[in-house]
Design a protein around this motif. Structure first.
Motif, PDB file in Angstrom:
ATOM      1  N   THR A 222     -34.240 -25.962  17.389  1.00  0.00           N
ATOM      2  CA  THR A 222     -33.769 -25.213  16.229  1.00  0.00           C
ATOM      3  C   THR A 222     -32.531 -25.879  15.638  1.00  0.00           C
ATOM      4  OG1 THR A 222     -34.628 -23.164  17.200  1.00  0.00           O
ATOM      5  CG2 THR A 222     -33.034 -22.946  15.408  1.00  0.00           C
ATOM      6  N   LYS A 223     -32.668 -26.441  14.468  1.00  0.00           N
ATOM      7  CA  LYS A 223     -31.598 -27.223  13.848  1.00  0.00           C
ATOM      8  C   LYS A 223     -30.328 -26.417  13.601  1.00  0.00           C
ATOM      9  CE  LYS A 223     -34.671 -30.502  11.521  1.00  0.00           C
ATOM     10  NZ  LYS A 223     -35.089 -31.047  10.206  1.00  0.00           N
ATOM     11  N   ASN A 224     -30.472 -25.189  13.166  1.00  0.00           N
ATOM     12  CA  ASN A 224     -29.305 -24.403  12.762  1.00  0.00           C
ATOM     13  C   ASN A 224     -28.664 -23.597  13.893  1.00  0.00           C
ATOM     14  OD1 ASN A 224     -29.528 -25.293  10.086  1.00  0.00           O
ATOM     15  ND2 ASN A 224     -31.003 -23.672   9.602  1.00  0.00           N
ATOM     16  N   PHE A 225     -29.221 -23.710  15.111  1.00  0.00           N
ATOM     17  CA  PHE A 225     -28.630 -22.948  16.211  1.00  0.00           C
ATOM     18  C   PHE A 225     -27.209 -23.418  16.482  1.00  0.00           C
ATOM     19  CE2 PHE A 225     -27.770 -22.484  20.818  1.00  0.00           C
ATOM     20  CZ  PHE A 225     -27.692 -21.092  20.856  1.00  0.00           C
ATOM     21  N   THR A 226     -27.021 -24.740  16.474  1.00  0.00           N
ATOM     22  CA  THR A 226     -25.693 -25.320  16.652  1.00  0.00           C
ATOM     23  C   THR A 226     -25.215 -25.911  15.334  1.00  0.00           C
ATOM     24  OG1 THR A 226     -26.195 -25.890  18.941  1.00  0.00           O
ATOM     25  CG2 THR A 226     -24.319 -26.988  17.939  1.00  0.00           C
ATOM     26  N   ASP A 227     -24.067 -25.447  14.871  1.00  0.00           N
ATOM     27  CA  ASP A 227     -23.507 -25.973  13.617  1.00  0.00           C
ATOM     28  C   ASP A 227     -21.986 -25.989  13.736  1.00  0.00           C
ATOM     29  OD1 ASP A 227     -22.742 -26.655  11.083  1.00  0.00           O
ATOM     30  OD2 ASP A 227     -24.023 -25.198  10.053  1.00  0.00           O
ATOM     31  N   PHE A 228     -21.430 -27.158  14.049  1.00  0.00           N
ATOM     32  CA  PHE A 228     -19.990 -27.264  14.282  1.00  0.00           C
ATOM     33  C   PHE A 228     -19.171 -26.976  13.027  1.00  0.00           C
ATOM     34  CE2 PHE A 228     -21.649 -29.535  17.944  1.00  0.00           C
ATOM     35  CZ  PHE A 228     -20.823 -29.079  18.947  1.00  0.00           C
ATOM     36  N   LYS A 229     -19.805 -27.045  11.861  1.00  0.00           N
ATOM     37  CA  LYS A 229     -19.101 -26.719  10.621  1.00  0.00           C
ATOM     38  C   LYS A 229     -18.733 -25.231  10.573  1.00  0.00           C
ATOM     39  CE  LYS A 229     -21.424 -30.311   7.901  1.00  0.00           C
ATOM     40  NZ  LYS A 229     -22.351 -30.561   6.770  1.00  0.00           N
ATOM     41  N   LYS A 230     -19.453 -24.431  11.401  1.00  0.00           N
ATOM     42  CA  LYS A 230     -19.206 -22.989  11.408  1.00  0.00           C
ATOM     43  C   LYS A 230     -18.396 -22.550  12.629  1.00  0.00           C
ATOM     44  CE  LYS A 230     -23.297 -21.928   8.645  1.00  0.00           C
ATOM     45  NZ  LYS A 230     -24.554 -21.165   8.528  1.00  0.00           N
TER      46      LYS A 230
ATOM     47  N   ILE B 127     -25.563 -16.975  18.383  1.00  0.00           N
ATOM     48  CA  ILE B 127     -26.030 -16.185  19.527  1.00  0.00           C
ATOM     49  C   ILE B 127     -27.028 -15.101  19.118  1.00  0.00           C
ATOM     50  CG2 ILE B 127     -24.203 -14.434  19.518  1.00  0.00           C
ATOM     51  CD1 ILE B 127     -25.601 -16.276  22.611  1.00  0.00           C
ATOM     52  N   ASP B 128     -26.932 -14.587  17.905  1.00  0.00           N
ATOM     53  CA  ASP B 128     -27.871 -13.553  17.460  1.00  0.00           C
ATOM     54  C   ASP B 128     -29.296 -14.081  17.349  1.00  0.00           C
ATOM     55  OD1 ASP B 128     -26.137 -11.372  17.312  1.00  0.00           O
ATOM     56  OD2 ASP B 128     -25.408 -11.987  15.344  1.00  0.00           O
ATOM     57  N   PHE B 129     -29.433 -15.414  17.311  1.00  0.00           N
ATOM     58  CA  PHE B 129     -30.767 -16.019  17.245  1.00  0.00           C
ATOM     59  C   PHE B 129     -31.564 -15.736  18.517  1.00  0.00           C
ATOM     60  CE2 PHE B 129     -33.616 -19.813  17.570  1.00  0.00           C
ATOM     61  CZ  PHE B 129     -34.395 -19.540  16.452  1.00  0.00           C
ATOM     62  N   LEU B 130     -30.878 -15.355  19.599  1.00  0.00           N
ATOM     63  CA  LEU B 130     -31.569 -15.008  20.845  1.00  0.00           C
ATOM     64  C   LEU B 130     -32.564 -13.869  20.640  1.00  0.00           C
ATOM     65  CD1 LEU B 130     -28.794 -15.146  23.613  1.00  0.00           C
ATOM     66  CD2 LEU B 130     -30.542 -16.851  23.080  1.00  0.00           C
ATOM     67  N   ALA B 131     -32.255 -12.961  19.721  1.00  0.00           N
ATOM     68  CA  ALA B 131     -33.169 -11.853  19.442  1.00  0.00           C
ATOM     69  C   ALA B 131     -34.469 -12.370  18.846  1.00  0.00           C
ATOM     70  CB  ALA B 131     -32.503 -10.850  18.501  1.00  0.00           C
TER      71      ALA B 131
END
Length: 280
Positions: free
Chosen positions: A67-75, A85-89
């Motif tokens: 998943t590309k957007n799971f990790t985004d250091f810009k955020k 973390i909400d992507f876990l749902a």
């Protein structure tokens, strides 16, 4: 005497190792426990174990890799944090579906607990997940300050990662009557930790909330106290551990598909070795 309690340590992406151990247990229909306690990433692994879903624990982690957007250091300094973390749902419902019905069925025989840290008091709480809040409780326990959104609301209260207040709840288990405990670790058995940058930063950042600041300041002490207790348990209590001999390939926040699979296969091997040892 069979184990009466299973404790599953967290560790972010190091939990791939734990998923391997639990898949060994699932493949042998091994579920002798009366109580299971999961912390942070350990609560994710616990959930798939209680639903007896072979390979779904590691599959859920591999979804995150893809998943590309799971990790985004810009955020990193946004309300979301650099790990979503909400992507876990979404993972639990669609990507690597969690069989909640079977987990609830299992919970009628095995009491599950998910460890969370109360944002107001800084103290650990041990929540029994149900059909209404299971996934939400897992998210609360896995919500890392400074890495994810930092807090999660559950039943009107605000919580974050249970590993900060009770990373390995052996003292809690003994207090609640457990006599033979199995602990699944994501660090080597005798590893002692020092105050991390997150501990130090949290103790300063939350100085206007003294109870919470104290939790961050003493977080590493809670961990080391648990290690000491496991090494010298009270009379009449036996604590066994399944732990890696060396530090794992994956880290709490760092991972790749290759590192996750190496740790997973190592855990699978350790789990099978443990089951074979029990037969002797």
């Amino acid at each position: 005497m069979p184990y009466d309690c299973l404790i599953i340590e967290g560790g972010g992406f190091k939990t791939a190792f734990t998923c391997g151990i639990l898949d060994a247990f699932i493949s042998h229909s091994y579920m002798p426990f009366k109580t299971i306690a999961g912390i942070s990433g350990g609560s994710v692994a616990m959930s798939y174990y209680m639903s007896m879903q072979y390979r779904q624990g590691i599959n859920s982690m591999l979804v995150l890799v893809k998943t590309k957007n799971f990790t985004d250091f810009k955020k990193a300094f946004s309300p979301r944090g650099y790990l979503d973390i909400d992507f876990l749902a979404t993972v639990a419902k669609k990507k690597a579906p969690f069989n909640l019905k079977d987990a609830i069925k299992c919970s009628k025989k095995v009491n599950p607990y998910i460890v969370v840290t109360n944002r107001k008091s800084g103290k650990p709480e041990y929540h029994t997940p149900d059909s209404e809040n299971w996934i939400s409780t897992v998210i609360a326990s896995s919500t890392l300050p400074f890495a994810t959104k930092g807090e999660h609301k559950l039943k009107g209260e605000v919580y974050f990662d249970g590993g900060w207040s009770d990373p390995i709840p052996v003292k809690w288990a003994i207090k609640n009557g457990s006599k033979k405990i199995l602990v699944l670790r994501t660090r080597p058995k005798d590893a002692i930790v020092k105050q991390s940058w997150a501990d130090y930063f949290g103790s300063k950042y939350f100085k206007t909330t003294p109870k919470l600041a104290a939790t961050f300041e003493k977080g590493f002490e809670y961990y080391n106290n648990a290690v000491e207790l496991m090494q010298s348990p009270p009379k009449g209590v036996k604590i066994d551990q399944i732990a890696p001999k060396k530090f794992l390939k994956s880290g709490t926040y760092s991972y790749s598909k290759a590192s996750l699979m190496l740790d997973y296969r190592y855990g699978l091997d350790k789990g099978i070795m443990h089951l074979n040892k029990l037969k002797k």
